[in-house]
Write a protein that holds these residues in place. Sequence first.
Motif, PDB file in Angstrom:
ATOM      1  N   LYS A 165      -3.910  11.013  -6.736  1.00 42.79           N
ATOM      2  CA  LYS A 165      -3.023  11.352  -5.624  1.00 42.79           C
ATOM      3  C   LYS A 165      -1.753  10.500  -5.629  1.00 42.79           C
ATOM      4  O   LYS A 165      -0.733  10.903  -5.066  1.00 42.79           O
ATOM      5  N   ASP A 166      -1.816   9.312  -6.248  1.00 39.91           N
ATOM      6  CA  ASP A 166      -0.604   8.497  -6.339  1.00 39.91           C
ATOM      7  C   ASP A 166       0.459   9.226  -7.158  1.00 39.91           C
ATOM      8  O   ASP A 166       1.635   9.283  -6.781  1.00 39.91           O
ATOM      9  N   LYS A 167       0.037   9.840  -8.267  1.00 38.80           N
ATOM     10  CA  LYS A 167       0.978  10.601  -9.092  1.00 38.80           C
ATOM     11  C   LYS A 167       1.508  11.821  -8.337  1.00 38.80           C
ATOM     12  O   LYS A 167       2.682  12.182  -8.465  1.00 38.80           O
ATOM     13  N   GLU A 168       0.637  12.445  -7.553  1.00 37.82           N
ATOM     14  CA  GLU A 168       1.063  13.620  -6.785  1.00 37.82           C
ATOM     15  C   GLU A 168       2.135  13.249  -5.762  1.00 37.82           C
ATOM     16  O   GLU A 168       3.123  13.974  -5.581  1.00 37.82           O
ATOM     17  N   ILE A 169       1.950  12.104  -5.101  1.00 41.56           N
ATOM     18  CA  ILE A 169       2.937  11.640  -4.123  1.00 41.56           C
ATOM     19  C   ILE A 169       4.281  11.400  -4.800  1.00 41.56           C
ATOM     20  O   ILE A 169       5.329  11.856  -4.336  1.00 41.56           O
ATOM     21  N   ILE A 170       4.246  10.698  -5.924  1.00 39.24           N
ATOM     22  CA  ILE A 170       5.488  10.369  -6.631  1.00 39.24           C
ATOM     23  C   ILE A 170       6.168  11.626  -7.157  1.00 39.24           C
ATOM     24  O   ILE A 170       7.393  11.756  -7.121  1.00 39.24           O
ATOM     25  N   ASN A 171       5.373  12.588  -7.615  1.00 44.33           N
ATOM     26  CA  ASN A 171       5.934  13.855  -8.076  1.00 44.33           C
ATOM     27  C   ASN A 171       6.645  14.590  -6.941  1.00 44.33           C
ATOM     28  O   ASN A 171       7.694  15.211  -7.136  1.00 44.33           O
ATOM     29  N   LYS A 172       6.101  14.495  -5.730  1.00 44.23           N
ATOM     30  CA  LYS A 172       6.701  15.181  -4.585  1.00 44.23           C
ATOM     31  C   LYS A 172       8.032  14.568  -4.165  1.00 44.23           C
ATOM     32  O   LYS A 172       8.941  15.277  -3.733  1.00 44.23           O
ATOM     33  N   ILE A 173       8.140  13.243  -4.260  1.00 42.30           N
ATOM     34  CA  ILE A 173       9.350  12.596  -3.738  1.00 42.30           C
ATOM     35  C   ILE A 173      10.503  12.576  -4.739  1.00 42.30           C
ATOM     36  O   ILE A 173      11.624  12.206  -4.386  1.00 42.30           O
ATOM     37  N   HIS A 214       0.852  -1.195   0.000  1.00 43.88           N
ATOM     38  CA  HIS A 214       0.000   0.000   0.000  1.00 43.88           C
ATOM     39  C   HIS A 214       0.885   1.242   0.000  1.00 43.88           C
ATOM     40  O   HIS A 214       1.956   1.256   0.614  1.00 43.88           O
ATOM     41  N   LEU A 215       0.430   2.307  -0.659  1.00 43.43           N
ATOM     42  CA  LEU A 215       1.230   3.532  -0.773  1.00 43.43           C
ATOM     43  C   LEU A 215       1.494   4.222   0.563  1.00 43.43           C
ATOM     44  O   LEU A 215       2.406   5.035   0.675  1.00 43.43           O
ATOM     45  N   ASP A 216       0.696   3.910   1.587  1.00 45.38           N
ATOM     46  CA  ASP A 216       0.930   4.558   2.885  1.00 45.38           C
ATOM     47  C   ASP A 216       2.267   4.142   3.495  1.00 45.38           C
ATOM     48  O   ASP A 216       2.765   4.781   4.428  1.00 45.38           O
ATOM     49  N   GLU A 217       2.880   3.079   2.953  1.00 45.06           N
ATOM     50  CA  GLU A 217       4.180   2.616   3.452  1.00 45.06           C
ATOM     51  C   GLU A 217       5.290   3.635   3.203  1.00 45.06           C
ATOM     52  O   GLU A 217       6.358   3.563   3.811  1.00 45.06           O
ATOM     53  N   LEU A 218       5.037   4.590   2.307  1.00 50.71           N
ATOM     54  CA  LEU A 218       6.051   5.602   2.000  1.00 50.71           C
ATOM     55  C   LEU A 218       6.254   6.599   3.139  1.00 50.71           C
ATOM     56  O   LEU A 218       7.346   7.143   3.303  1.00 50.71           O
ATOM     57  N   TYR A 236       4.521   4.309 -13.077  1.00 45.00           N
ATOM     58  CA  TYR A 236       4.402   5.726 -12.719  1.00 45.00           C
ATOM     59  C   TYR A 236       5.773   6.308 -12.403  1.00 45.00           C
ATOM     60  O   TYR A 236       6.136   7.389 -12.859  1.00 45.00           O
ATOM     61  N   MET A 237       6.538   5.575 -11.604  1.00 45.98           N
ATOM     62  CA  MET A 237       7.834   6.093 -11.166  1.00 45.98           C
ATOM     63  C   MET A 237       8.802   6.221 -12.329  1.00 45.98           C
ATOM     64  O   MET A 237       9.600   7.153 -12.381  1.00 45.98           O
ATOM     65  N   GLU A 238       8.731   5.304 -13.271  1.00 39.85           N
ATOM     66  CA  GLU A 238       9.584   5.407 -14.460  1.00 39.85           C
ATOM     67  C   GLU A 238       9.268   6.673 -15.245  1.00 39.85           C
ATOM     68  O   GLU A 238      10.151   7.329 -15.786  1.00 39.85           O
ATOM     69  N   ASN A 239       7.998   7.029 -15.297  1.00 40.43           N
ATOM     70  CA  ASN A 239       7.578   8.203 -16.057  1.00 40.43           C
ATOM     71  C   ASN A 239       7.868   9.512 -15.321  1.00 40.43           C
ATOM     72  O   ASN A 239       8.115  10.535 -15.941  1.00 40.43           O
ATOM     73  N   TRP A 240       7.828   9.457 -13.975  1.00 36.65           N
ATOM     74  CA  TRP A 240       7.915  10.692 -13.200  1.00 36.65           C
ATOM     75  C   TRP A 240       9.295  10.948 -12.617  1.00 36.65           C
ATOM     76  O   TRP A 240       9.636  12.085 -12.314  1.00 36.65           O
ATOM     77  N   LEU A 241      10.075   9.887 -12.418  1.00 31.45           N
ATOM     78  CA  LEU A 241      11.378  10.064 -11.778  1.00 31.45           C
ATOM     79  C   LEU A 241      12.497   9.944 -12.791  1.00 31.45           C
ATOM     80  O   LEU A 241      12.392   9.217 -13.767  1.00 31.45           O
ATOM     81  N   TRP A 242      13.582  10.632 -12.484  1.00 29.28           N
ATOM     82  CA  TRP A 242      14.762  10.519 -13.337  1.00 29.28           C
ATOM     83  C   TRP A 242      15.343   9.126 -13.218  1.00 29.28           C
ATOM     84  O   TRP A 242      15.388   8.565 -12.136  1.00 29.28           O
TER      85      TRP A 242
END
Length: 455
Positions: A206-214, A164-168, A449-455
Amino acid sequence: MKTEPLDYQIPVIEKIKNKDSFALFMEYGTGKSYIILYWIYHNLKKLKGPVLIVGKKTNIIEGNAWTTEINTHTYLPYRTLTGTKEQKLNVLHNNTLLPVIYLINYESLKHMEKELIEKKFSVIVFDESTSIKNPKAKVTKTAIKLSKQIPHRIIATGFPVSEHLDELWSQYFVIDQGNILESSYWKFMNKYFYRWRFGWSIKKNKDKEIINKIQHNCVFIKLKNCLKLPPKTNKYIALDPTKRQLRYMDKLKHDFSLDFKNKKLSLEFKHVLPVLTKSQQICSGFILFSNSETVKFRTPKSKHILNLCKNILEKKIIWCKYIEETEQIYNLLLRNNLKPLLLSSKDNNVLQASILNNFKNYPNFKILITTYNILNSGETLSSCNYSIHYSYTWSNHITTNAKRRIYRKGSEIHKKINYIYLYIKDSVEEEIIKNLEKKKIMQRKLKEYMENWLW
């Protein structure tokens, strides 16, 4: 450094080498420990105190993952905090040798909070940081307290989300004290999730928003983008239960239904878990009772594991959930002169290291039997290309880590990597496999998602 970084590691080093704190989400086998050691080496002059690396128990003992990496790639002195608490404190307070790096496991962390704070470390590294994914756990609370006292904080794991994403939240809190993902767990949950039935679901986008923030202090590396590894195969072998197994399963269902009807039990997790546990044990040919009595009986999995071990000539790991299963398999293979190795939690650190060394480096040892909780992270066993799953854990994270032991740098020597799953038809094992597959799909989407949003 004794060794140079690999080509794909160079841009990672360039991104993080001047950061104070950061997250490394690098799939197993891509060299996250090397990146951490490079960062320590690069920043050595500005560090005012030693480095504390926190890892899984099997990863920090002498001769295993971290000590091997330190000796292979650096000239940095280190000490491992193992043994009794008194022995650990003697090492911690010994001023005759001042190591740059101290190694400690997560379990010990909980019992040495005060002493570790007093040591005034400059850097703390949480390897396999999903070990602190639960904000309610004592080890997570200790990690958060320590991180507030230490200026440089690093988390590292293959992938930070298993269920679950709350693990972050707690993993990121130790890096930045809540600057990115809110100052408290409940603020984080209410901002990004909504209550649904028995749990929480992510709000739209919100999953994309979280990944964008980190993304600003995070690196995500996929194994397939770094190394040319062989293809993987998955083979599922469904076995019919014996009549005795069916009788035990029927009795278990009947007793639970009766107690539920009489309101002695409910569908709460604490009541359901013992039933699921007993169901798994029945699949593997034994039942553990509360009075420590063990009843053993025949299971078709025994015959199939023996045939697999006779017919597969390459190295293979047999994964089990229970120690009782490992001992049954070990004795069965021993009687058939197959020279199995048994890696058990009953073994001390020195014996565990010796068993692993024999399996990794000597061709006449082709079978390693172990449990998920002993060997699900850290170790590189790329000389092996068969992973046989005799029984199962509900955790996708633990299962994935176990499978990654043989699918990593070094696996290029094999034509393919083989995963075999034995399970009893129409049993709880079949449901666990389905459940793990659903979690794997969720994790795969997050990785995309992370591949698309993170370097």
